[in-house]
Design an enzyme around this catalytic site. Structure first.
Site, PDB file in Angstrom:
ATOM      1  N   ASP A 218      52.217  67.755  36.857  1.00 42.89           N
ATOM      2  CA  ASP A 218      52.674  67.208  38.122  1.00 42.89           C
ATOM      3  C   ASP A 218      53.037  68.375  39.034  1.00 42.89           C
ATOM      4  O   ASP A 218      53.169  69.514  38.576  1.00 42.89           O
ATOM      5  CB  ASP A 218      53.884  66.308  37.872  1.00 42.89           C
ATOM      6  CG  ASP A 218      54.257  65.485  39.096  1.00 42.89           C
ATOM      7  OD1 ASP A 218      53.445  65.435  40.033  1.00 42.89           O
ATOM      8  OD2 ASP A 218      55.354  64.913  39.102  1.00 42.89           O
TER       9      ASP A 218
ATOM     10  N   THR B  63      48.861  64.971  41.262  1.00 45.54           N
ATOM     11  CA  THR B  63      50.023  64.665  42.091  1.00 45.54           C
ATOM     12  C   THR B  63      49.772  63.453  42.968  1.00 45.54           C
ATOM     13  O   THR B  63      48.627  63.118  43.266  1.00 45.54           O
ATOM     14  CB  THR B  63      50.385  65.889  42.966  1.00 45.54           C
ATOM     15  OG1 THR B  63      51.458  65.548  43.842  1.00 45.54           O
ATOM     16  CG2 THR B  63      49.193  66.328  43.800  1.00 45.54           C
TER      17      THR B  63
ATOM     18  N   ARG C  74      54.333  67.638  52.573  1.00 49.84           N
ATOM     19  CA  ARG C  74      54.136  66.276  52.088  1.00 49.84           C
ATOM     20  C   ARG C  74      54.450  65.356  53.266  1.00 49.84           C
ATOM     21  O   ARG C  74      55.566  65.352  53.779  1.00 49.84           O
ATOM     22  CB  ARG C  74      55.057  65.966  50.922  1.00 49.84           C
ATOM     23  CG  ARG C  74      54.871  64.577  50.370  1.00 49.84           C
ATOM     24  CD  ARG C  74      55.842  64.324  49.239  1.00 49.84           C
ATOM     25  NE  ARG C  74      55.639  63.017  48.648  1.00 49.84           N
ATOM     26  CZ  ARG C  74      56.429  62.483  47.719  1.00 49.84           C
ATOM     27  NH1 ARG C  74      57.459  63.170  47.277  1.00 49.84           N
ATOM     28  NH2 ARG C  74      56.172  61.287  47.237  1.00 49.84           N
TER      29      ARG C  74
ATOM     30  N   LYS D 205      45.581  59.485  35.583  1.00 47.67           N
ATOM     31  CA  LYS D 205      45.981  60.498  34.610  1.00 47.67           C
ATOM     32  C   LYS D 205      45.383  60.200  33.240  1.00 47.67           C
ATOM     33  O   LYS D 205      44.901  61.098  32.553  1.00 47.67           O
ATOM     34  CB  LYS D 205      47.507  60.578  34.521  1.00 47.67           C
ATOM     35  CG  LYS D 205      48.188  61.072  35.784  1.00 47.67           C
ATOM     36  CD  LYS D 205      49.696  61.178  35.587  1.00 47.67           C
ATOM     37  CE  LYS D 205      50.378  61.715  36.848  1.00 47.67           C
ATOM     38  NZ  LYS D 205      51.839  61.871  36.676  1.00 47.67           N
TER      39      LYS D 205
ATOM     40  N   ASN E 170      55.686  54.907  34.507  1.00 48.06           N
ATOM     41  CA  ASN E 170      54.234  54.711  34.452  1.00 48.06           C
ATOM     42  C   ASN E 170      53.498  55.888  33.828  1.00 48.06           C
ATOM     43  O   ASN E 170      52.293  55.817  33.607  1.00 48.06           O
ATOM     44  CB  ASN E 170      53.691  54.474  35.865  1.00 48.06           C
ATOM     45  CG  ASN E 170      54.141  53.147  36.435  1.00 48.06           C
ATOM     46  OD1 ASN E 170      54.392  52.208  35.687  1.00 48.06           O
ATOM     47  ND2 ASN E 170      54.267  53.064  37.744  1.00 48.06           N
TER      48      ASN E 170
ATOM     49  N   ARG F  56      46.868  61.988  45.421  1.00 51.39           N
ATOM     50  CA  ARG F  56      47.032  60.533  45.438  1.00 51.39           C
ATOM     51  C   ARG F  56      46.714  59.954  44.052  1.00 51.39           C
ATOM     52  O   ARG F  56      45.969  58.985  43.908  1.00 51.39           O
ATOM     53  CB  ARG F  56      46.146  59.894  46.508  1.00 51.39           C
ATOM     54  CG  ARG F  56      46.547  60.256  47.927  1.00 51.39           C
ATOM     55  CD  ARG F  56      47.820  59.538  48.304  1.00 51.39           C
ATOM     56  NE  ARG F  56      48.148  59.681  49.717  1.00 51.39           N
ATOM     57  CZ  ARG F  56      49.228  60.278  50.166  1.00 51.39           C
ATOM     58  NH1 ARG F  56      50.076  60.856  49.303  1.00 51.39           N
ATOM     59  NH2 ARG F  56      49.494  60.326  51.454  1.00 51.39           N
TER      60      ARG F  56
ATOM     61  N   THR G 106      55.571  68.067  41.993  1.00 49.01           N
ATOM     62  CA  THR G 106      56.932  68.033  42.511  1.00 49.01           C
ATOM     63  C   THR G 106      57.951  68.301  41.409  1.00 49.01           C
ATOM     64  O   THR G 106      58.006  67.590  40.412  1.00 49.01           O
ATOM     65  CB  THR G 106      57.231  66.673  43.168  1.00 49.01           C
ATOM     66  OG1 THR G 106      56.256  66.433  44.179  1.00 49.01           O
ATOM     67  CG2 THR G 106      58.615  66.662  43.782  1.00 49.01           C
TER      68      THR G 106
END
Length: 1037
Positions: free
Chosen positions: A368, A620, A559, A684, A706, A678, A370
């Site tokens: 990821d 991400t 962002r 994933k 999730n 997005r 962030t």
């Protein structure tokens, strides 16, 4: 645990009654003192399913270990042949081995338990008017618990406040759909209310799927609903289901049941189905060696025509003992325990030992952005308002609204900021903001769950999601904080953020009775719900201009969020107002560009991954331009690849683009994309599956509810310790306590170090076993006067070499620091494990020559300089005729000992010479460096030194030498020992030189170019050629 006595079941009682019955306060919670008293009274909030680490089970595993079984049989045979001294020595070694193994494994199990507690679920509890995160095991009845999306409910709660709150209770009820909860729901006293219908309760271990809530804890531990289930399962107490008598084929099924149960527990006792894959492999190896030991014993008896005398039995004992690396399992346990501790020091908590072994083989990291690659502390950097222009914020403190400057630029809707930055002018936020800013500031503050407050000491304290904090701090700069606005606005309804639709909305009522919707979210998802902007209809050209402005902001690595609002008519029932209605026909307000700067260490960590042959993919939820800018900044995408470069089309994809590809189309690509923007949770999973089809070994990071499917799908699931949900942590193999990408790289480096060290001590231990077996098998040919074989090494000598000489240096090898090139090599193949072809070849080569030099020492002393008289009964007792035999045995013992100690240093590096273990250029070599490499591992250096010194007391102390070790003092024979050891040393160095000449440096990765150096923008290279050069170079040959 004491049962809680209340007048009525809590789901029948209203909130005030529950509050008074539990003697608590919803706003303030329990006091710390009262909570401590209740903890003493009711006990910890734990299920009694696991009694923890069982000492007797650990002890039983040590006793029934194959290595130990051989020694027990050897001791029994020794006592059976009335060799009390040898039997006593073997028994002492058995006790020592069991004791050391028990202590180390028990400590390792305890360490694992303590590390698991570090990653155990936390509960947010209000006590003494302050809400803090505490260990969920410390919850007590009466505690006021705060829940949010992604939390695991820590105990049974009577809900007192709910906002769009839903929980997944499939674990309890089997209901697949989340249950909508309502704190104010009530039931009639005589009404029969099933567990699944008690919507004013939240049950322990259920998962919060939406919204937030607050509840009073009314049951903990075994008093919870999940505790009742656990108690029922314990009463059943059956690992396998026994067939019922009325079932068809009952007798056959019953026999299968008994077979399964017996097989399971036999394997468990023998250690074949417990532990990590490596531990199980080594246990299997132990039993294979045990079988070989029996075969070797039979060979000894066969060589004597099965005329088994005491001397034949003793020789069989010697040969059986020689094949067993008695300390292997204990040394492995110590190494694994140390690996766990080292990981925890590097901010990595290992939840499953399998991950500790697997980390060194990771080929791909899917991370990821962030908070992992970036700092996770966001600031509102840019704002674009169609009716005004641009606002820009510069600050050094993300959480302090009083620090930094705000500048503005009035511009037309089509103007681009980067062309007019020099025209921006400072704005004083303390003045009353322009009317054009008011909708922006209200949306930033009210459509927000974060808090931004200043303490009495002047420190700014923030709580909430980083994005929301950034928006809240921005509105606070203009004195439009949420606390200020709540004085004139009343909360009505919230539509929480949903990862599928990527937006959030709230409804507030102002003092004039006007209801307003405030919404924020992904630009595309907000824009599709907007019909107006600045009082005018939003036409298609206007939408294109907004998208263009978004891309301009995103290209700066920001962002970008969109904000919108609208006035709405009063609804008859706000709780039933559909989300689609509330979020339709919105008025577009502004774009907000939020910046989350990369961590300073991320770029170096990504570069290190490239050098280690590990591909880094960034998955991400951000906009493609934002993701691209950050990926370029940290080196995932080379900085010299421009946006217009054709290679960018496969380097960066959106989740929808990737999902649109079939598996066949994905597999036809020669390389998978570096960045997926997005990215949805199912994307994933698809990425991991695609990597698995390419035989990749994948580490995946995740923090949300999730993310649990992808964490489970990955070979190594990595959860975030600070911002990760309890569900994600539960699905993971390891947890990062600092949520830092560089900690993943540290974990991989530690995994590689541990893998190398295990290979080192396994090779070191097995080399001595191979050498001893060769020596003793050939030694069967040396017959004494009564035609019995005379062993060149006695059983006690063999045990001394295997336990004392080898064990402690092997422990030292387990503590070796990582080699300088540990992250310059390709990942190892986890399917092959430590028993690679190179290790097996080295073991046989080194072991063979150890047997040869030991055997030649025996021959030279007995037949070269001695009389060759093997006399009689020299395996059991010393007499004058055995003097040559005992002296030759001393020399062989010394040779084996010193050769084993030489190997302990040589295996520090499998290829490089002992004189240059780190492989520095010879022009930089000096004697001081050589000495440093020998003693840098102090435990190993002391272990070798003490093992070398221990040879002399065993040879020269009377009684011990002749009666225990079956050898005697030597003089000139030391010259033969020195020559034999030198021959062995030169042989090892020659073999290493051959290895170096046969090893391809490209395969080692020594000269492998980094990603940045490999990429070229030459027009002659096609896209597939470029992909091939980028990634296929770093795959295994």
């Amino acid at each position: 645990m004491v049962t809680i006595n209340i007048s009525n079941p809590v789901y029948f009682s209203d909130i005030k009654d529950v509050e008074s019955e539990f003697l608590t306060s919803i706003p303030n919670g329990l006091t710390h003192e009262e909570a401590q008293n209740r903890l003493s009274e009711y006990g910890e909030n734990r299920l009694e399913a696991d009694s923890g680490v069982s000492a007797w089970k650990v002890l039983l595993r040590q006793v029934l270990n194959a290595m130990c079984v051989v020694l027990i049989l050897a001791a029994a045979l020794s006592f059976g042949t009335t060799d009390w001294i040898e039997g006593g020595v073997i028994s002492a070694i058995i006790v020592l081995n069991i004791t050391v193994g028990f202590i180390q494994e028990y400590k390792a199990e305890k360490t694992m338990d303590s590390l698991r507690t570090l990653a155990s679920p936390m509960a947010h509890v209000t006590r003494s008017s302050k809400t803090d995160a505490i260990d969920s095991h410390l919850l007590v009845p009466g505690d006021v618990v705060v829940l949010k999306t992604g939390d695991v409910v820590p105990a049974d709660l009577r809900l007192v406040e709910t906002v769009n709150f839903e929980t997944d209770e499939a674990l309890l009820t089997g209901e697949s759909l989340p249950v909508i909860k309502d704190a104010h729901a009530t039931f009639q006293m005589n009404e029969d209310v099933p567990i699944g219908d008690r919507i004013n309760l939240a049950y322990s271990s259920s998962i919060v799927t939406k919204g937030r809530a607050k509840g009073i804890c009314y049951a903990t531990g075994m008093q919870t609903q999940i505790g009742a289930i656990a108690a029922g399962l314990r009463q059943k107490g059956k690992l396998f289901q026994r067939p019922e008598k009325d079932e068809p084929n009952y007798r056959r099924k019953l026999n299968k049941y008994y077979l399964k149960v017996t097989s399971y527990y036999v394997q468990r006792v023998l250690g074949l189905n417990v532990g990590t894959p490596l531990q199980r492999k080594l246990t299997v190896l132990a039993y294979i060696l045990f079988c070989i030991a029996i075969i070797l014993a039979i060979i000894v008896m066969a060589a004597h025509s099965f005329h088994v005398t005491n001397e034949v039995s003793i020789y069989a004992i010697s040969l059986g003992i020689s094949i067993i690396p008695e300390s292997l399992i204990a040394v492995l346990s110590i190494t694994m325990a140390m690996g766990q501790k080292n990981m925890s020091k590097r901010r990595v908590i290992v939840r499953k030992l399998e991950a500790l072994e697997a980390l060194g083989g990771v080929t791909d990291i899917c991370s990821d952005k962030t908070g992992t690659i970036t700092q996770g502390k966001m600031i509102t950097r840019r704002v674009w308002i169609p009716s005004y222009g641009y606002l820009s914020v510069d600050t050094s403190d993300a959480n302090n609204p009083t620090i930094g400057t705000v500048s503005g630029l009035e511009a037309a809707m089509q103007d681009v900021l980067k062309e007019k930055k020099q025209e921006m002018k400072n704005i004083d936020p303390s003045n009353q903001p322009s009317d054009q800013f008011i909708p922006l500031l209200k949306t930033c503050a009210l459509c927000n769950l974060s808090t931004v407050n200043q303490t009495e000491t002047g420190e700014w304290v923030v709580k909430g999601e980083p994005t929301e904090i950034a928006l809240h701090v921005f509105s606070k700069r203009f004195n439009y904080g949420k606390e200020d606005l709540l004085k004139t606005n009343t909360f009505v309804r919230e539509y929480p953020f949903d990862s599928e639709i990527k937006r959030m909305a709230v409804i507030y009522e102002d003092q004039q009775g006007q209801y307003t919707v405030y919404a924020k979210g992904a630009v595309e998802r907000i824009l599709e719900r907007c019909s107006t902007s600045n009082g005018s209809t939003l036409e298609e050209p206007d939408r294109e201009l907004i998208i263009a402005q978004m891309e301009t902001l995103a290209a700066e690595g920001l962002r970008v969020l969109a904000l919108a609002t609208k006035v709405i008519d009063k609804a008859d029932n706000w709780e039933t107002l559909p989300r689609d209605v509330a979020e339709s026909s919105l008025e577009f307000v502004s774009l907000v560009g939020i910046y989350d700067p990369p961590r300073t260490e991320s770029k170096g960590a990504v570069e290190l991954c490239h050098r280690a042959g590990i591909r880094v993919h960034m998955l991400t939820g951000d906009h493609p331009e934002t993701a691209k800018a950050i990926a370029r900044e940290v080196g995932i995408i080379p900085p010299f690849i421009s946006d217009r470069d054709p290679n960018m089309s496969w380097m960066v994809m959106t989740g929808s683009q990737f999902d649109a590809l079939s598996d066949e189309e994905v597999d036809s690509l020669k390389a998978l994309c570096l960045v997926i923007a997005r990215c949805a949770p199912q994307t994933k999973v698809k990425m991991i599956e695609a990597l698995h089809r390419r035989k990749a070994f994948v580490a995946m990071t995740g923090d949300g509810v999730n993310d649990s499917p992808s964490l489970k799908q990955a070979n190594v699931g990595i959860a975030m310790g600070q911002n990760g949900s309890d569900v994600a942590k539960d699905a993971s193999d390891i947890v990062l306590t600092d949520d830092n990408f560089s900690s993943i790289v540290n974990a991989i480096e530690e995994g590689r170090r541990m893998f190398d060290n295990i290979m080192r001590f396994v090779l070191h231990l097995l080399v001595s076993n191979v050498g001893e077996v060769i020596l003793l098998v050939v030694g069967l040919a040396f017959r004494d006067e009564v035609h019995l074989s005379v062993f060149p090494m006695s059983p006690v000598e063999i045990l001394w070499c295997n336990m004392i000489t080898s064990s402690f240096p092997s422990m030292g090898l387990g503590m070796e620091l990582a080699q300088p090139d540990v992250m310059e090599r390709l990942p190892h193949d986890n399917k092959v494990g430590i028993f690679q072809k190179s290790l097996i070849v080295d073991m046989m080569v080194y072991g063979f020559f150890l047997g040869v030099v030991s055997l030649m020492t025996w021959v030279v002393i007995m037949y070269g300089f001695g009389t060759g008289n093997l006399s009689y009964d020299c395996n059991a007792h010393y007499h004058a005729g055995c003097n040559d035999v005992f002296k030759a045995r001393s020399a062989v013992f010394a040779v084996v000992t010193f050769c084993i100690l030489i190997m302990a240093v040589e295996v520090k590096n499998f290829d490089n010479s002992l004189f240059n273990l780190h492989g520095i250029p010879w022009g930089e070599w000096n004697f001081r460096y050589f000495l440093h490499t020998l003693v840098e591992n102090k435990f190993l250096a002391w272990a070798i030194a003490l093992a070398a010194v221990s040879v002399f007391p065993t040879i020269y102390i009377p009684v011990i030498n002749r009666d225990v070790f079956k050898h005697t003092y030597i003089g000139w024979e030391w010259g033969v020992v020195a020559v034999a050891v030198m021959f062995y040393f030169f042989y090892v160095e020659i073999w290493k030189s051959i290895r170096r000449s046969l090893t391809n440096p490209q395969k080692k990765g020594k000269f492998r170019r980094t990603l940045s150096n490999t990429i070229t923008t030459e027009s002659k290279l096609s896209e597939k050629d470029l992909e091939h050069r980028l990634f296929l170079q770093s795959r295994r040959a």
